[in-house]
Scaffold this active site. Structure first.
Site, mmCIF file in Angstrom:
data_model
loop_
_atom_site.group_PDB
_atom_site.id
_atom_site.type_symbol
_atom_site.label_atom_id
_atom_site.label_comp_id
_atom_site.label_asym_id
_atom_site.label_seq_id
_atom_site.Cartn_x
_atom_site.Cartn_y
_atom_site.Cartn_z
ATOM 1 N N ASP A 1 -4.567 5.860 -4.271
ATOM 2 C CA ASP A 1 -4.299 7.248 -4.626
ATOM 3 C C ASP A 1 -4.371 7.485 -6.117
ATOM 4 O O ASP A 1 -4.447 6.574 -6.915
ATOM 5 C CB ASP A 1 -2.901 7.605 -4.139
ATOM 6 C CG ASP A 1 -2.964 8.529 -2.963
ATOM 7 O OD1 ASP A 1 -3.849 9.400 -2.984
ATOM 8 O OD2 ASP A 1 -2.154 8.363 -2.048
ATOM 9 N N LYS B 1 -3.484 28.683 -7.441
ATOM 10 C CA LYS B 1 -2.382 27.729 -7.238
ATOM 11 C C LYS B 1 -2.685 26.488 -8.058
ATOM 12 O O LYS B 1 -3.854 26.115 -8.228
ATOM 13 C CB LYS B 1 -2.217 27.368 -5.766
ATOM 14 C CG LYS B 1 -3.366 26.611 -5.154
ATOM 15 C CD LYS B 1 -3.064 26.246 -3.721
ATOM 16 C CE LYS B 1 -4.264 25.524 -3.110
ATOM 17 N NZ LYS B 1 -4.136 25.296 -1.701
ATOM 18 N N ARG C 1 -5.543 4.036 -7.880
ATOM 19 C CA ARG C 1 -7.000 4.045 -7.779
ATOM 20 C C ARG C 1 -7.548 2.625 -7.639
ATOM 21 O O ARG C 1 -8.501 2.247 -8.286
ATOM 22 C CB ARG C 1 -7.590 4.691 -9.042
ATOM 23 C CG ARG C 1 -7.420 6.191 -9.078
ATOM 24 C CD ARG C 1 -8.500 6.826 -8.286
ATOM 25 N NE ARG C 1 -8.354 8.272 -8.214
ATOM 26 C CZ ARG C 1 -8.763 8.959 -7.176
ATOM 27 N NH1 ARG C 1 -9.298 8.369 -6.151
ATOM 28 N NH2 ARG C 1 -8.645 10.258 -7.170
ATOM 29 N N ASP D 1 0.867 -1.148 0.000
ATOM 30 C CA ASP D 1 0.000 0.000 0.000
ATOM 31 C C ASP D 1 0.922 1.221 0.000
ATOM 32 O O ASP D 1 2.096 1.113 0.314
ATOM 33 C CB ASP D 1 -0.845 -0.056 1.281
ATOM 34 C CG ASP D 1 -1.751 1.130 1.385
ATOM 35 O OD1 ASP D 1 -2.266 1.564 0.347
ATOM 36 O OD2 ASP D 1 -1.921 1.630 2.510
ATOM 37 N N THR E 1 -0.115 4.895 1.027
ATOM 38 C CA THR E 1 -0.345 5.829 2.110
ATOM 39 C C THR E 1 -0.247 5.123 3.452
ATOM 40 O O THR E 1 -0.905 4.117 3.678
ATOM 41 C CB THR E 1 -1.733 6.457 1.972
ATOM 42 O OG1 THR E 1 -1.920 6.768 0.602
ATOM 43 C CG2 THR E 1 -1.860 7.680 2.824
ATOM 44 N N LYS F 1 -7.285 -4.927 -5.069
ATOM 45 C CA LYS F 1 -5.996 -5.259 -4.461
ATOM 46 C C LYS F 1 -5.904 -6.761 -4.265
ATOM 47 O O LYS F 1 -4.911 -7.395 -4.590
ATOM 48 C CB LYS F 1 -5.845 -4.554 -3.112
ATOM 49 C CG LYS F 1 -5.584 -3.075 -3.221
ATOM 50 C CD LYS F 1 -5.274 -2.484 -1.850
ATOM 51 C CE LYS F 1 -4.980 -1.006 -1.984
ATOM 52 N NZ LYS F 1 -4.594 -0.366 -0.749
#
Lengths: 389, 1283
Positions: free
Chosen positions: B717, B601, B828, B433, B435, B834
Site C-alpha cells: 500500500d 473531495k 509499496r 502484510d 491488507t 518482501k
C-alpha cells in the site's frame, strides 16, 4: 487476558453453531470438538518443587534410610565376615568372631600347603594332586553353613566366554546335542564328535574337590557331611537344564565327546545319583550361571544343621580342608578360595548396603537441613517479588 | 483430514490436496538435491538454455522445433515401478537411516556382533515402512491434483474451436477464454469482447490484489475480434524473453504482416489469473506449463528446519564423536587387557582365530566396532520417531484449537507443516502484510461531519457515548428500496436529517454520489453492484446510496442518481482527476436546473487551503471533528463544493481543451487549470471511513510487542494508508519520539537518511531516554546495546527507497537502523522485496522470523521466513498453500505463538533434555561394565531389554510429557508475554543444557552400575545361592534404570494428566510384565536359545536385598538432581517459576479478579489522505472506453469525449506508469523532522557534551553500566539546565 476476553466473546457468539453441531444429522461444520483433550484442558495434577514438598521429602527419606541402613549393617555384622589369605598369614586360621570363613588355597606362597600342587600342575595328569589346609574355628557356626568356592580374576563375564554355550543343547535338545551351536567354537567338536556340553563355559568347569574334616581332640578325622543338592536355582535345575530324553545317560550321550578339559564325560559327573547327573548336575548348573564380575563366589556345598540336635553345625575346634587340586588358576594370576558362611534374611554378609544406606540417609537429612537454612535465609526474598506484567 | 505421518531428519512437506487450480505448489524433492533456483532443472528444456523465445501463432511445426514445455505439469515424483528404489534411496540419504543401516551391517558380522541384529532391524524397518507409506500417499495426492489441473478444459483454435485438456495446450496455440475462467497458460491477449481490446482480470492468485486490472490488446489484433477464420489465419510471430519468474515484466515483439509491434506486460494474461467482466477473449499461448510465470515463481522451495533440528543434528554429530571416543578408549583397554590378562587367560578362553596370531591390536579393532554397536543407543532411532510424533501431536492440537476457529467463515486453524511447531516459541520478528492481514480490506463509512455536526456516534439516554458493538441497533434503511442491506450505520439522527431535507446534508450525499470514478452494474432491477477502483470510494458511494442518493448509472457525459426516489440526471462536464500531488478529485456537473457545480473531495489540508474565507468557522469545527476521527484511526476526507459561474466555466473549459491538446508540458498546464477552478470552495463536511482492522489486532500487536517480538509491516500500500493503519493498530503512536520516513530516490539519499536516523537514535537516546525511569528499569537487564534504546522510534521506508536500501552496500545500515526502532513499516513493497527484507533479517540477525500474509503477493515472504503463516478464508488460496500454518484471523497469531508455540518449544526442549539423559543413563552402563569384563563388549542387559527399552519401556511417558506438558496454563501464557522470552533466547535447550543432561546421564549411569556392583560383589541370596551372576546383575540394573528414569520423568512432568499417569505407571507395569514373560518357562521351552534369562526375574526380584539395592540406586540417582532443581527455583526463580507458583496459589484461592488490560488507541494524529486510489480512471470514464455502451451510441458528446479519445493512447500508458510512481511529499516531511531533531539535539547537546563523550567510551561496557551512566547524564543535563 486480552485473548480470553475476545475468546469469550466468540464463544458467546457461537452458541447457535454449537447447537447445530450437536444436533444429529445437521450440516457438519469444521468447528473443532470442544473436548478437554483436544483443547488441552485435561484436568491435571501440577506438582511444583516447593519448600513445602521437597524439604519434607528429604527428611522423610533420611529418616527411612538411616534405620534401614542400621538394620542392614547390624544384620550383616551378625553374619560376621572372615577374610584371610591362607598363603600370607597361615598361622591365623582361627576364627573367633567371624562366621564367614574364607580360605585361599590357591597356593601362591611357598608356605602354602597347596603350593606344590599349584606349581606342578599338569592337565590330564592321572594322579590328582591333593593338599590339606588346616584351620581352626574359635566359635561355632550355629545354623546352616554354606560352603562356597571363590575365584578371582576369572573373567566369566567376557563376551566370548558368555556366549560360548548352547542353551538348546543344555535343555536336552537332541539335534543340538549332535550339532551344537556355532557359538561354542572352538569347543564345539573334538575328534569329529560334538562336544556335550559344548562351549568354553562348560569346558572350564570348576573341578576341584573340597572336603572338610573335623579334627577331634583325640586326633581322629571326622568327615563333615556336605550336601551337594539344592545349590542351584530351581528354574535352572528343573526347566533350563534337562538331560536328553532316554533312560540310560551313557547311551544318550553316545556319539558325543567330553569337553576337552574334563576328565570324565558329563554322564559320569555324579553316577551315584541319576537326578544329579548329566546336564542337571548341580555343580555344573552352578558353574554355567556365569558371574557378573571377575571376582565371584559360587555355592559349593551346604552343611546342614543336624535336625533335633542342639549341637552347632560346626563346633569349635580344628578342621582340615582337603583339596583335590585340579583347577589351575596361577597362569592368569587367579585365586581360589573356600568360604564358609552363614546367612540371614538379607542374604550373606554384605556391609556395603548397610553403610550405603546409612550414608545416603544421613546425607539426605543433612541436605534437608542445609536446604531449609538456605530457603529460610535467601529463598523467601523471591517469593514476594512481583511479576512484571 | 490430511494424513500426517512422521518423517525423520528432514522437513516434511505436507500434501496439498486442496488445489484450487493451484498449479503452484511446494515441491518435494530429495533433501540436499533440491535445486535452489528454478524448476528449469526438472523441465524438459534444461538441455539448452533458452535466451529468446520464438513463437509463431497457429504453427505447430515451427514451434515444435524449439521443444518448449507443453502445458502439462507434473509435480509427483514416483510411479509404481520407480517408487521402491527411489524412495529407499532417498530414505537412506538421511543421516539417521544411513547410520542405522551401517549399524545393522556391523551387527551382521559375527566377530564384532555384540548385539543380535534384531535390536536394530525392527525399529529401522518400522521407520522405513512408515515413511514410505507417507511418501507414497503424498505423491499420490500430488499426482491426483496434477491430473485434475491437467484435465481442465479449455477452448483451443485448431481451425475451429475445440475443447482440449489443459495439458494439450501448446505454445503458439490460440485459445479462447470466457468470463470467470482461469487462464490456462501465459497468453498474449489478441482480442476481447470489450471495446478497444480491453479485458479485465483478477490477479489475486498471483499478487494478492483483488482489484480488477485492465489489459489491452494491440489495436491490430483486437480488430480480429471473434472472427474464427481470421484468428485461424493469424500467423504473427512473437519474439520475446525466455521464461522467467518476473510477474510484472514482459518484453517482446510481435511481427505480423511485415510490421513490428512492441509487447509488454499489459498485453499478457498470466496463468492463474481469472477473466472478469469480459465475455470472452482470445489469446496466443507464449509460455506453457512449467515455464509459465506462475510456475516459475513456485519453483523456489526452501527446506525449512527449526533451529532445534539443526541443534539436534549437531548434537547427534557430537554424540557420535563421543561414541567414537568411548569406542577408542574401550578398544585400547581391550588391547591392553588381551595383552596382559587375556593372553594368560587362554587356558579357559582361547583367542579366536583372527586374533590368534598374538594380535591383541586386532582384537581391539574388533572391539571398537562391537562397542560402537552396543553404545549406539545414545542416539536411538526412537529419538527421531518420537520427535516427529510429538510435532505431529502439536500440529493436531493447533488444528483442534477451538479458540483459533473462526466461526463466521467456518475455518479452523491448520498446521500445514507438522514440523515447525517448536520454532513458533522462538519467533523474534514478525513480518506482516497489511491488507487482509491486519485489516479486513473492508472500508466502512463510519462517521461524518456535516455542516459542523458530527454523525455516527451513538449516545444512550443519558447522553453518554455508547461503544458500538454488534448488538447496537442499526439504522433502518427500509425507506430506501435501493439500499444495500449489508450496509450498517448506527446513528439514526443522520437519517432524520436526510428526511428533514436539510440542504447541507443533501448536498453532502449528492457530492458523494457524484464525485467518484465508480462504475455501477445493475443486473436486475434495483440490484446494484458497484465496481470501485478503491475500496474507500466504494464505501462512500455505498453510503450515499443508502442515505437516499443512489448512484445508478453513468455514461461518459451523464451521471444518473436516484435522489430520495426520484431519478435525476446530471451532465458530467469534467472530471478533475486524482493524483498524488493534488490529493483531491473534483467533478463539474450541471444539474437539471442548469446550475453548474464543482464537487470536490480530498485531503483535509488540501481542501482547507482552497476554501472560501467565509467558511472559517465551519472549518475550525470540522477540523476538530477531523482530529477526532483521525484519533480513532479513521481515514478522513473533506468535502467541498462550489457553484460555478456559467461564463467563467465556459471560458475555463475552452482553455482546458486547449491545454489537453498541447503536447509538451501538458500535465503541468492541466494542473494549473485545475488549481485555478478549485478555489473558493464551500466546505460541506468530512467523511470518516474505517479501514476495518480485523478484530483484536491492536491488542494482539501490543501483546506480541510485550513478548519482545518485533513486528514489521510490509505492505504494497501507499505510505499514507500504511501509516494510518500503523496508527490505528497502535504500532505508531503520538508519544513516539520520532517517526523516520525514508523516501530518498537515490542510493545516496537513502543512505544519508538512514544514517542520520540512526545517528539520531543513538545520539539522542543517550541523553533523553532517562526520562522514563520505569522503562529504564525494565530494560536494565538486557545486555544488548540495541535494547537499551528506550526512546521509541518508528521507521517507515518507501518502496523505491527500499529498493536502494536492500542493495548489498546499504542493507546493513537499513538493518541496524530498523532494529533500533520499535516499529518498522515498509510501503509499496513488491513481493520480491518482501522476501528480501525477510531474508535480510533472517541471515543477519540469527533470529527466528515469521511472515504472515493472505495474498499471493505474500507467498515469497511466507516461503522465505522460517515460519510462514497464511490468513485463510480471504480470497485466494496461494498464501495458504504456501504457508506452514493458516488460520482466519490475525489475532490468532497471539495464541499460536504465545500458547502453542511456547508450549511446543517448552515440551520439545524438555523432551530432548530428558531423552538424551535417559539414553546416556541407559547406554553408558556398558562403558563402566567394560572395565570389569575385559573390555569385551559384553552387554550389561539382556538383549530384549536393549531392544525394548527405548521403544516400549520408556517411550510413552516421555511422549506424554512431550505432548501434554504445560508449565503455565494458557490464560497465564497470554497474560505474561514475558514468558515468551526464554524461547527467543533459546534458553531451554542449547548446548549448555545438552551438556548438563549428558552429565546427569553419565552420573546416573555411573551410579546405576556401581551401586549394584558394590552390593553384589559379595552378595549372596537369602537362600545361600550366589547372587552376583550376570543375569541377576542385569535384571537388577535394568529394573533400577527403568525405575530411575520413570521417577525422573515424574519430576520433569509439570502437568500430570490422566494420560501421563497411565503411561508412567503403565510403562512400569509393562516392564515387569514383559520381564516376567520374557523369562518365563513357556517362552524358554519354545526358543531355548533366545530366552536364556529364564527364571532370573522371578528368583531375583523375590530377594529383599535386590529391592534394597534398587531403592538405594533410585534415591542416589534422583535426589541430587532434585536438590539442585529445588535450589534453582527457590533462589533464582524464572518468570515461569513465579507464574507457576502464582497459578498454584490462585487455584487454591479460587479464581481471582483479573484486571482486563485494554489497549487504548492513543492517537490524536490527523490521519493522512488515505485514498488508495490511482490516477487515470477519470480519464477512462470520460473517454467512455470502459463503458459497455460504445461511445458512438452514447449520444452527442460536445467537447468532453474528444480529448479523451484523442488521448486514448496516453491514458492507459499514464495509468500504468503512474501506478509505479509513489507519493513524493514524504521526503518533505522527513526533512522537517530532521530539522526538528537537529534543534533538539543542539539544545540538549550543548548541555551535555561532556557526558556524551563518556558515554562513547562506555559504549562497549555492559548495559548496566551504560544505564547507570545514562542516569548520571540525565542528572547532569538537568543540573545544567537548571543552572
Amino acid at each position: 487476558m486480552m485473548a480470553s476476553s475476545y475468546n469469550a466473546k466468540e464463544e458467546d457468539g457461537n452458541p447457535s453453531s454449537a447447537t447445530v453441531h450437536g444436533g444429529a444429522g445437521t450440516v457438519k461444520n469444521k468447528k473443532p470438538d470442544n473436548t478437554a483433550f483436544k483443547q488441552q484442558r485435561l484436568p491435571a495434577w501440577q506438582p511444583i518443587l516447593t519448600a513445602g514438598t521437597v524439604l519434607p521429602a528429604f527428611f522423610v527419606i533420611g529418616l527411612i534410610f538411616i534405620p534401614i541402613g542400621i538394620g542392614l549393617f547390624v544384620t550383616s555384622n551378625n553374619i560376621k565376615e572372615f577374610e584371610a589369605c591362607l598363603y600370607s598369614v597361615y598361622s591365623k586360621y582361627s576364627f573367633s568372631s567371624l562366621s564367614t570363613l574364607q580360605i585361599d588355597y590357591t597356593g601362591v606362597d611357598l608356605s602354602s600347603p597347596c603350593f606344590n600342587c599349584s606349581q606342578n600342575y599338569i592337565w590330564n595328569s592321572t594322579t590328582p594332586c591333593t593338599c590339606s589346609v588346616p584351620f581352626s574355628l574359635d566359635q561355632p557356626f550355629e545354623s546352616n553353613v554354606f560352603m562356597y568356592y571363590g575365584l578371582s580374576n576369572f573373567y566369566q563375564n567376557h563376551r566370548r566366554y558368555v556366549k560360548s554355550r548352547d542353551d538348546s543343547q543344555l535343555n536336552g535338545d537332541l539335534s543340538s546335542l549332535k550339532n551344537p551351536s556355532k557359538e561354542c567354537e572352538p569347543y564345539r567338536t573334538s575328534e569329529n564328535k560334538p562336544i556335550a556340553p559344548c562351549g568354553a563355559i562348560a569346558n572350564s568347569l570348576f573341578n576341584d574337590t573340597l572336603d572338610l574334616y573335623y579334627i577331634d581332640p583325640n586326633g581322629s578325622r571326622t568327615a563333615i557331611p556336605l550336601v551337594k543338592k539344592g545349590i542351584a536355582w530351581w528354574t535352572d535345575k528343573h526347566v533350563k537344564f534337562r538331560n536328553p530324553a532316554g533312560n540310560n545317560l551313557t547311551v544318550v550321550f553316545q556319539g558325543t565327546s567330553k569337553p576337552v578339559n574334563w576328565r570324565k564325560p558329563v554322564y559320569e559327573l555324579d553316577p551315584s545319583d541319576s537326578d544329579n547327573n548329566g546336564f542337571i548336575n548341580e555343580d555344573f548348573i552352578v558353574w554355567m550361571r556365569t558371574a557378573a564380575l571377575p571376582t565371584f563366589r559360587k555355592l559349593y556345598r551346604i552343611i546342614q544343621k543336624k535336625p533335633n540336635n542342639m549341637s552347632p553345625t560346626l563346633p569349635r575346634g580344628q578342621y582340615i580342608l582337603d583339596v583335590t587340586y585340579n583347577y589351575p588358576v596361577r597362569s592368569f594370576e587367579g585365586r581360589k578360595r573356600m568360604i564358609l558362611s552363614t546367612i540371614s534374611w538379607m542374604g550373606g554378609k554384605n556391609p556395603f548396603l548397610g553403610i550405603a544406606y546409612i550414608t545416603v540417609g544421613s546425607v539426605c537429612f543433612f541436605l534437608g537441613i542445609v536446604l531449609l537454612i538456605i530457603h529460610h535465609k535467601y529463598g523467601n526474598r523471591n517469593n514476594n517479588a512481583d511479576i512484571p506484567n | 483430514m490430511r494424513l500426517h505421518l512422521p518423517n525423520f531428519l528432514y522437513r516434511g512437506i505436507p500434501v496439498h490436496r486442496l488445489q484450487l487450480h493451484g498449479q503452484c505448489r511446494r515441491k518435494t524433492l530429495g533433501y540436499g538435491r533440491r535445486s535452489p533456483d528454478t524448476m528449469a532443472s526438472w523441465s524438459n528444456s534444461d538441455i539448452h538454455i533458452e535466451e529468446e523465445r520464438h513463437v509463431r501463432a497457429n504453427d505447430r511445426n515451427y514451434n515444435d522445433k524449439f521443444f518448449y514445455a507443453d502445458n502439462h505439469i507434473k509435480t509427483s515424483k514416483y510411479n509404481v515401478f520407480t517408487f521402491l528404489p527411489i524412495n529407499l534411496f532417498e530414505q537412506f540419504q538421511r543421516v539417521a537411516n544411513a547410520y542405522f543401516l551401517v549399524l545393522l551391517i556391523l551387527q551382521l558380522i559375527p566377530e564384532i556382533s555384540s548385539l543380535p541384529w534384531v535390536t536394530t532391524t525392527v525399529p529401522l524397518v518400522m521407520v522405513l515402512v512408515i515413511t514410505a507409506v507417507k511418501d507414497a500417499t503424498d505423491d499420490y495426492f500430488r499426482y491426483k491434483s496434477d491430473q485434475q489441473v491437467n484435465n481442465r478444459q479449455s477452448q483451443v483454435l485448431r481451425g475451429v474451436l475445440q475443447n482440449e485438456k489443459w495439458m494439450n495446450v501448446r505454445v503458439g496455440d490460440i485459445i479462447k477464454l470466457e468470463n470467470n475462467q482461469f487462464v490456462a497458460a501465459d497468453i498474449l491477449l489478441l482480442s476481447s469482447s470489450e471495446p478497444y481490446g480491453l479485458c479485465y482480470i483478477e490477479t489475486a492468485e498471483l499478487d494478492g490484489e483483488t482489484n480488477l486490472k485492465v489489459r489491452q490488446a494491440l489495436t491490430v489484433t483486437s480488430e480480429l475480434g471473434a472472427d474464427i477464420l481470421k484468428l485461424a489465419e493469424f500467423n504473427g510471430e512473437v519474439i520475446c524473453e525466455a521464461p522467467n519468474n518476473k510477474l510484472d515484466k514482459f518484453k517482446g515483439t510481435l511481427y505480423w504482416r511485415g510490421s513490428k509491434f512492441p509487447l509488454d506486460n499489459e498485453k499478457m494474461l498470466l496463468r492463474g489469473c481469472v477473466l472478469r467482466n469480459t465475455d470472452w477473449c482470445f489469446g496466443m499461448v507464449i509460455f506453457a506449463g512449467l515455464q509459465t510465470k506462475l510456475m516459475q515463481n513456485c519453483g523456489r522451495t526452501t527446506l525449512k528446519r527449526t533451529s532445534i533440528d539443526k541443534l539436534m543434528n549437531t548434537l547427534v554429530l557430537w554424540i557420535f564423536g563421543f561414541l567414537v571416543c568411548m569406542g577408542v578408549i574401550l578398544a585400547i583397554g581391550n588391547t591392553i587387557w588381551e595383552q596382559e590378562v587375556g593372553r594368560s587367560f587362554q587356558v579357559y578362553l582361547p583367542w579366536e582365530r583372527p586374533v590368534s596370531n598374538n594380535n591383541a591390536v586386532f582384537s581391539g579393532f574388533l572391539t571398537f566396532w562391537s562397542y560402537i554397536i552396543i553404545l549406539n543407543t545414545v542416539v536411538p532411532i526412537s529419538l527421531y520417531v518420537s520427535v516427529e510424533v510429538i510435532r505431529l501431536g502439536h500440529s493436531y492440537f493447533i488444528n483442534w484449537d477451538g479458540k483459533m476457529y473462526y466461526g463466521q467463515k467456518d475455518t479452523p486453524a491448520e498446521a500445514r507443516t507438522t514440523t515447525l511447531n517448536e520454532e513458533l516459541g522462538q519467533v523474534e520478528f514478525i513480518f506482516s502484510d497489511k491488507t487482509g492481514t491486519l485489516t479486513q480490506n473492508i472500508m466502512v463509512f463510519n462517521k461524518c461531519s456535516i455542516n459542523g455536526n458530527t454523525y455516527g456516534d451513538v449516545y444512550d439516554e443519558f447522553g453518554h457515548k455508547v461503544e458500538v458493538s454488534e448488538r447496537t441497533a442499526c439504522v433502518d434503511f427500509s425507506f430506501n428500496p435501493l439500499s444495500d442491506r449489508k450496509f450498517t450505520f448506527h446513528d439514526s439522527s443522520l437519517v432524520e436529517a436526510i428526511k428533514m431535507e436539510e440542504p447541507s446534508v443533501q448536498e453532502f450525499f449528492r457530492l458523494l454520489a457524484l464525485c467518484h470514478t465508480v462504475m455501477s452494474e445493475e443486473k436486475n432491477e434495483g440490484d446494484l453492484l458497484y465496481q470501485a477502483q478503491s475500496p474507500d470510494e466504494g464505501a462512500l458511494v455505498s453510503a450515499a446510496r443508502n442515505f437516499g442518493f443512489v448512484f445508478r448509472s453513468r455514461t461518459p457525459e451523464t451521471i444518473t442518481l436516484y435522489e430520495m426516489g426520484t431519478a435525476v440526471t446530471y451532465q458530467l462536464l469534467a472530471i478533475l482527476d486524482f493524483n498524488n500531488v493534488r490529493k483531491r478529485m473534483s467533478v463539474i456537473v450541471r444539474n437539471p436546473a442548469g446550475q453548474t457545480k464543482l464537487y470536490c473531495k480530498g485531503a483535509d489540508t488540501i481542501i482547507f487551503d482552497r476554501l472560501d474565507p467565509s467558511n472559517e468557522d465551519l472549518m475550525d469545527t470540522t477540523s476538530e471533528h477531523l482530529n477526532e476521527f483521525a484519533g480513532e484511526g479513521l481515514r478522513t476526507l473533506a468535502l467541498a463544493y462550489k457553484v460555478l459561474d456559467r461564463d467563467f466555466f465556459e471560458e475555463w473549459m475552452t482553455r482546458l481543451l486547449l491545454a489537453s491538446t498541447v503536447m509538451e508540458n501538458r500535465e503541468q498546464r492541466l494542473a494549473d487549470l485545475y488549481e485555478e477552478i478549485e478555489t473558493g470552495l464551500l466546505l460541506l463536511g468530512a467523511t470518516a471511513v474505517e479501514d476495518k482492522l480485523q478484530e483484536g489486532v491492536p491488542e494482539t500487536i501490543a501483546c506480541l510487542t510485550l513478548a519482545n517480538i518485533k513486528i514489521w509491516v510490509l505492505t504494497g500500500d501507499k505510505l499514507e494508508t500504511a501509516m494510518n493503519i500503523g496508527y490505528s493498530c497502535n504500532m505508531l503512536r503520538d508519544d513516539m519520539n520520532e517517526v523516520f520516513i525514508i523516501s530518498g530516490h537515490t542510493a545516496a539519499e537513502v543512505q544519508q537518511q538512514l544514517r542520520s536516523a540512526r545517528e539520531h537514535i543513538l545520539g539522542l537516546s543517550r541523553v533523553s531516554n532517562t526520562a522514563d525511569e520505569e522503562k529504564t528499569e525494565m530494560f536494565s537487564n538486557d545486555s544488548v546495546f540495541e535494547e537499551t534504546i528506550i526512546a521509541e522510534y518508528a521507521l517507515i521506508v518507501n518502496g523505491h527507497s527500499l529498493a536502494h536500501a536492500l542493495e548489498p552496500e546499504l542493507e546493513q545500515v537499513l538493518l541496524e537502523t530498523a532494529c533500533l526502532c520499535k516499529t518498522v513499516i515498509c510501503c509499496r513493497v513488491t513481493p520480491m522485496q518482501k522476501a528480501q527484507v525477510v531474508e535480510l533479517v533472517k541471515t543477519n540477525k540469527m533470529a527466528v522470523t515469521l511472515a504472515i500474509g493472505d495474498g499471493a503477493n505474500d507467498v515469497s515472504m511466507i516461503r522465505t521466513a522460517h515460519i510462514g503463516v497464511g490468513i485463510s478464508g480471504q480470497e485466494g488460496m496461494q498464501a495458504v498453500l504456501a504457508s506452514d500454518y493458516s488460520f482466519a484471523q490475525f489475532r490468532y497469531l497471539q495464541r499460536l505463538l504465545l500458547v502453542h508455540g511456547r508450549w511446543s518449544y517448552f515440551r520439545m526442549c524438555n523432551f530432548l533434555f530428558y531423552f538424551f539423559y535417559k539414553n546416556f543413563a541407559f547406554t553408558l552402563v556398558h562403558f563402566w561394565f567394560g572395565f570389569f569384563c575385559g573390555f569385551s563388549a559384553q552387554t550389561v542387559y539382556d538383549q530384549w531389554f536393549i531392544t525394548l527399552f527405548n521403544i516400549v519401556y520408556t517411550s510413552l511417558p516421555v511422549l506424554a510429557m512431550g505432548l501434554f506438558d504445560q508449565d503455565v496454563n494458557e490464560a497465564n501464557s497470554h497474560r505474561y508475554p514475558g514468558l515468551y522470552r526464554p524461547g527467543q533466547l533459546n534458553l531451554l535447550f542449547n548446548k549448555r543444557q545438552f551438556f548438563l543432561c549428558t552429565l546427569q546421564g553419565i552420573v546416573t549411569s555411573f551410579l546405576l552400575f556401581f551401586v549394584p556392583y558394590g552390593a553384589f560383589s559379595l552378595g549372596v541370596r537369602a537362600d545361600g545361592l550366589h547372587l552376583s551372576d550376570q543375569q541377576s546383575f542385569a535384571v537388577t540394573i535394568a529394573t533400577s534404570l527403568v525405575i530411575v528414569v520413570s521417577v525422573q520423568i515424574g519430576l520433569d512432568t509439570y502437568y500430570w494428566t490422566a494420560v501421563n499417569h497411565l503411561f508412567v505407571w503403565g510403562s512400569l507395569a509393562v516392564y515387569f510384565a514383559i520381564l516376567l514373560a520374557m523369562q518365563s518357562d513357556g517362552l524358554f521351552s519354545i526358543f531355548p536359545s533366545q530366552f536364556p534369562y529364564i527364571g532370573t526375574a522371578r528368583s531375583c526380584l523375590a530377594q529383599w536385598s535386590v529391592w534394597l539395592v534398587i531403592l538405594l540406586t533410585t534415591a542416589v540417582c534422583v535426589l541430587p538432581g532434585m536438590a539442585v532443581r529445588f535450589l534453582k527455583t527457590d533462589l533464582y526463580p524464572t518468570l515461569t517459576d513465579k507464574v507457576r507458583r502464582l497459578q498454584k496459589a490462585s487455584r487454591k484461592q479460587g479464581p481471582r479478579e483479573q484486571n482486563l488490560r485494554r489497549v487504548r488507541r492513543t492517537s490524536s494524529r490527523r490521519s493522512g489522505y488515505a485514498f488508495s486510489h490511482q490516477q487515470g480512471y477519470g480519464e477512462l470514464i470520460t473517454s467512455g472506453k470502459n463503458m459497455k455502451v460504445s461511445p458512438s451510441t452514447a449520444g452527442p458528446s460536445p467537447c468532453l469525449s474528444s480529448p479523451g479519445v484523442r488521448n486514448s493512447r496516453h491514458f492507459l500508458e499514464n495509468t500504468m506508469q503512474r501506478k509505479e510512481e509513489t507519493p513524493e511529499e514524504a521526503s518533505g516531511t522527513w526533512e522537517v523532522r530532521a530539522r526538528t531533531q537537529q534543534t533538539l539535539e543542539s539544545n540538549v547537546g550543548s548541555h551535555s557534551n561532556g557526558t556524551q563523550q563518556t558515554l562513547d567510551s562506555n559504549r562497549s561496557s555492559n548495559s548496566n553500566e551504560t544505564q547507570q551512566t545514562l542516569m548520571d547524564s540525565r542528572s547532569d543535563a538537568n543540573g545544567a539546565i537548571q543552572t
